[in-house]
Design an enzyme around this catalytic site. Structure first.
Site, PDB file in Angstrom:
ATOM      1  N   CYS A 136       6.345  -3.900   8.375  1.00  0.00           N
ATOM      2  CA  CYS A 136       5.952  -5.195   7.653  1.00  0.00           C
ATOM      3  C   CYS A 136       7.124  -5.926   9.103  1.00  0.00           C
ATOM      4  CB  CYS A 136       7.219  -5.864   6.713  1.00  0.00           C
ATOM      5  SG  CYS A 136       8.547  -4.369   6.039  1.00  0.00           S
TER       6      CYS A 136
HETATM    7  N1  LIG Z   1       8.338  -3.935   0.538  1.00  0.00           N
HETATM    8  C1  LIG Z   1       7.835  -4.749   1.704  1.00  0.00           C
HETATM    9  O1  LIG Z   1       8.322  -5.658   1.700  1.00  0.00           O
HETATM   10  C2  LIG Z   1       6.879  -3.733   2.125  1.00  0.00           C
HETATM   11  C3  LIG Z   1       6.421  -2.265   1.708  1.00  0.00           C
HETATM   12  N2  LIG Z   1       5.523  -1.934   2.065  1.00  0.00           N
HETATM   13  C4  LIG Z   1       5.174  -0.278   2.281  1.00  0.00           C
HETATM   14  O2  LIG Z   1       4.403  -0.438   0.711  1.00  0.00           O
HETATM   15  C5  LIG Z   1       5.097   0.709   0.011  1.00  0.00           C
HETATM   16  C6  LIG Z   1       5.166  -0.111  -1.131  1.00  0.00           C
HETATM   17  O3  LIG Z   1       6.236  -0.542  -1.366  1.00  0.00           O
HETATM   18  P1  LIG Z   1       7.473  -1.356  -2.224  1.00  0.00           P
HETATM   19  O4  LIG Z   1       6.238  -2.129  -2.728  1.00  0.00           O
HETATM   20  O5  LIG Z   1       8.732  -2.199  -2.005  1.00  0.00           O
HETATM   21  O6  LIG Z   1       7.581  -0.422  -3.278  1.00  0.00           O
HETATM   22  P2  LIG Z   1       8.374  -0.149  -4.471  1.00  0.00           P
HETATM   23  O7  LIG Z   1      10.051   0.252  -4.651  1.00  0.00           O
HETATM   24  O8  LIG Z   1       8.746  -1.709  -5.131  1.00  0.00           O
HETATM   25  O9  LIG Z   1       7.531   0.647  -5.779  1.00  0.00           O
HETATM   26  C7  LIG Z   1       6.711   2.030  -5.183  1.00  0.00           C
HETATM   27  C8  LIG Z   1       5.339   2.086  -6.632  1.00  0.00           C
HETATM   28  O10 LIG Z   1       5.047   3.310  -6.610  1.00  0.00           O
HETATM   29  C9  LIG Z   1       5.229   3.631  -7.615  1.00  0.00           C
HETATM   30  N3  LIG Z   1       5.335   5.030  -7.422  1.00  0.00           N
HETATM   31  C10 LIG Z   1       6.569   5.786  -6.719  1.00  0.00           C
HETATM   32  N4  LIG Z   1       7.001   7.242  -6.215  1.00  0.00           N
HETATM   33  C11 LIG Z   1       5.846   7.549  -7.121  1.00  0.00           C
HETATM   34  C12 LIG Z   1       5.358   8.546  -7.015  1.00  0.00           C
HETATM   35  N5  LIG Z   1       5.698   9.815  -6.941  1.00  0.00           N
HETATM   36  N6  LIG Z   1       3.716   8.277  -7.780  1.00  0.00           N
HETATM   37  C13 LIG Z   1       2.934   8.172  -8.507  1.00  0.00           C
HETATM   38  N7  LIG Z   1       3.594   6.443  -8.298  1.00  0.00           N
HETATM   39  C14 LIG Z   1       4.938   5.947  -7.980  1.00  0.00           C
HETATM   40  C15 LIG Z   1       6.062   3.092  -8.698  1.00  0.00           C
HETATM   41  O11 LIG Z   1       5.905   2.606 -10.253  1.00  0.00           O
HETATM   42  P3  LIG Z   1       6.255   3.569 -10.875  1.00  0.00           P
HETATM   43  O12 LIG Z   1       7.440   4.776 -11.447  1.00  0.00           O
HETATM   44  O13 LIG Z   1       5.856   2.945 -12.476  1.00  0.00           O
HETATM   45  O14 LIG Z   1       5.431   4.563 -11.149  1.00  0.00           O
HETATM   46  C16 LIG Z   1       6.505   1.969  -7.968  1.00  0.00           C
HETATM   47  O15 LIG Z   1       5.048   1.150  -8.786  1.00  0.00           O
HETATM   48  C17 LIG Z   1       5.910   1.576   0.239  1.00  0.00           C
HETATM   49  O16 LIG Z   1       5.493   3.023   1.456  1.00  0.00           O
HETATM   50  C18 LIG Z   1       6.617   0.760   1.227  1.00  0.00           C
HETATM   51  O17 LIG Z   1       7.162   1.098   2.607  1.00  0.00           O
HETATM   52  C19 LIG Z   1       4.960  -2.700   3.077  1.00  0.00           C
HETATM   53  C20 LIG Z   1       5.388  -3.670   3.712  1.00  0.00           C
HETATM   54  C21 LIG Z   1       5.949  -4.135   3.177  1.00  0.00           C
HETATM   55  C1  LIG Z   2      14.542  -4.277   3.787  1.00  0.00           C
HETATM   56  C2  LIG Z   2      14.040  -2.580   4.256  1.00  0.00           C
HETATM   57  O1  LIG Z   2      15.295  -1.658   3.444  1.00  0.00           O
HETATM   58  N1  LIG Z   2      13.463  -2.199   5.106  1.00  0.00           N
HETATM   59  C3  LIG Z   2      13.363  -0.974   4.886  1.00  0.00           C
HETATM   60  C4  LIG Z   2      11.309  -0.520   3.959  1.00  0.00           C
HETATM   61  C5  LIG Z   2      10.224  -1.978   5.000  1.00  0.00           C
HETATM   62  C6  LIG Z   2       9.059  -0.845   4.967  1.00  0.00           C
HETATM   63  O2  LIG Z   2       8.709  -2.079   3.718  1.00  0.00           O
HETATM   64  O3  LIG Z   2       8.773  -0.099   5.702  1.00  0.00           O
HETATM   65  P1  LIG Z   2       7.513  -0.405   5.635  1.00  0.00           P
HETATM   66  O4  LIG Z   2       6.667  -1.701   5.545  1.00  0.00           O
HETATM   67  O5  LIG Z   2       6.864   0.938   7.002  1.00  0.00           O
HETATM   68  O6  LIG Z   2       6.548   0.150   4.531  1.00  0.00           O
HETATM   69  C7  LIG Z   2      13.120   0.165   5.623  1.00  0.00           C
HETATM   70  O7  LIG Z   2      12.883  -0.507   6.892  1.00  0.00           O
HETATM   71  O8  LIG Z   2      13.317   1.222   5.355  1.00  0.00           O
END
Ligand SMILES: NC(=O)C1=CN([C@@H]2O[C@H](COP(=O)(O)OP(=O)(O)OC[C@H]3O[C@@H](n4cnc5c(N)ncnc54)[C@H](OP(=O)(O)O)[C@@H]3O)[C@@H](O)[C@H]2O)C=CC1
Ligand SMILES: CC(=O)N[C@@H](CCC(=O)OP(=O)(O)O)C(=O)O
Length: 319
Positions: A136
């Site tokens: 992000c």
């Molecule tokens: N949040 C953000 O702003 C951004 C996030 N990302 C990346 O996107 C990915 C998802 O982020 P985000 O949505 O914030 O994460 P969350 O922690 O909000 O959600 C993670 C999801 O993965 C599931 N999960 C966790 N561990 C496991 C596992 N071992 N096996 C299967 N399912 C699993 C969880 O659901 P359940 O436990 O119910 O199965 C949940 O649905 C991350 O890699 C993050 O770095 C990238 C850009 C921006």
């Molecule tokens: C605010 C905050 O804690 N952010 C997290 C994850 C950011 C993120 O979403 O990481 P990716 O886009 O690389 O998956 C961090 O920077 O460690």
């Protein structure tokens, strides 16, 4: 009749997963094949995305997900959790398009890096089967720096702030709303994974320091860069206009965008271009939503390109 593509989603409970559910529901050529969450298994997806009826969350193992053989599957999982799913798809459904939102494959040359506006990526994304969705902050920093990458020197400095949804749903101090109230929380003062990601793709070291702010979402990065020779503000502006004039999701404006300008929009806003100190130092800002252009919207751009659809199908440009 136009084709409909089946899309699987692993990690559907998460913050990015929720945005993806909404985008899939509103997409003219996508149908949700499955939404996997261990915690919400058995509950209706409509509770999170009212547009999607008749589908329940399921707790799918990697093998069960791959056996469904969807046209595409998005992995919205924490770093390290996707590898078993990738292996299962390789074995049982190698032609399924995989878009991974974690940092796991952003450094892997076998995966296309999905930032369509930069690096002539669209050509590589058309028909791609393995796509690493950018980080992000890394998206905002690269959009801000790429147009001037050839005319800067030294380490550009990137000060970034993100809403606490950036830290995902697993409780931590970085998404503890009590600890964040009235606060700004610096972390990873150097060596953050997005520092390495931007360095890799821009082919230039950057110095990046992230912070968490108390609102749910929204990213703002402020970039300072030293120019390799004096350049006028007009010349710098022309580089940004040239880079993004035909990019519906990237808006270039004179005013410095504020955090809230980027929150809730599908694209990114670049602005506040300033040239100072004998035309040798540049300031530029970029605002976006970490969950949208920073994650889910970019994933849909990448799915569209991989599946041969209009890149913006299912995505409304903000201007
Ligand atoms: N949040 C953000 O702003 C951004 C996030 N990302 C990346 O996107 C990915 C998802 O982020 P985000 O949505 O914030 O994460 P969350 O922690 O909000 O959600 C993670 C999801 O993965 C599931 N999960 C966790 N561990 C496991 C596992 N071992 N096996 C299967 N399912 C699993 C969880 O659901 P359940 O436990 O119910 O199965 C949940 O649905 C991350 O890699 C993050 O770095 C990238 C850009 C921006
Ligand atoms: C605010 C905050 O804690 N952010 C997290 C994850 C950011 C993120 O979403 O990481 P990716 O886009 O690389 O998956 C961090 O920077 O460690």
């Amino acid at each position: 009749m136009s084709q409909t593509f089946s899309i699987g989603l692993i990690g559907a409970r998460g913050y990015t997963g929720r945005e993806l559910l909404k985008l899939i529901a509103g997409h003219p050529a996508f149908a949700l094949a499955f939404a996997s969450s261990r915690e919400l298994a058995g509950t209706p997806v409509s509770a999170m995305a009212p547009e999607i009826t008749g589908v329940d969350f399921e707790a799918l193992s990697p093998q069960e997900a791959a056996a469904r053989r969807p046209d595409a599957c998005v992995l919205a999982l924490p770093d390290g959790a996707g590898a078993a799913f990738v292996a299962a798809f390789e074995a049982a459904a190698p032609d399924t398009v995989l878009v991974d939102l974690s940092a796991d494959y952003r450094f892997d040359d076998a995966w296309a890096y999905g930032l369509p506006e930069l690096y002539r990526q669209r050509e590589g994304l058309a028909g791609a089967r393995r796509i690493a969705n950018p980080g992000c902050y890394a998206t905002a920093a690269q959009l801000a720096l790429h147009p001037v990458n050839q005319i800067i020197e030294d380490y550009p400095s990137v000060f970034g702030v993100s809403g606490y949804s950036g830290a995902g749903t697993t409780p931590s101090r970085k998404n503890d709303t009590d600890a964040l109230a009235g606060n700004l929380m610096p972390y990873a003062l150097s060596g953050h994974k997005h520092e390495h990601e931007v360095t890799r793709h821009l082919r230039r070291p950057i110095a990046f320091t992230p912070h968490v702010h108390p609102a749910f979402s929204g990213i703002l990065v402020t970039v300072h860069a030293r120019l390799s020779q004096p350049v006028s503000l007009d010349a710098v502006k022309a580089l940004y206009d040239e880079a993004y004039a035909h990019e519906p999701l990237v808006q270039v404006q004179d005013a410095a965008p504020e955090l809230k300008d980027g929150t809730g929009i599908n694209g990114a806003i670049i602005g506040g271009l300033t040239v100072i100190e004998d035309q040798r130092r540049l300031v530029v800002l970029c605002a976006e939503d970490n969950l949208l252009k920073g994650a889910a919207v970019q994933a849909v751009q990448n799915l569209n390109l991989a599946l041969g659809l209009d890149e913006l199908a299912g995505i409304t440009a903000d201007r």
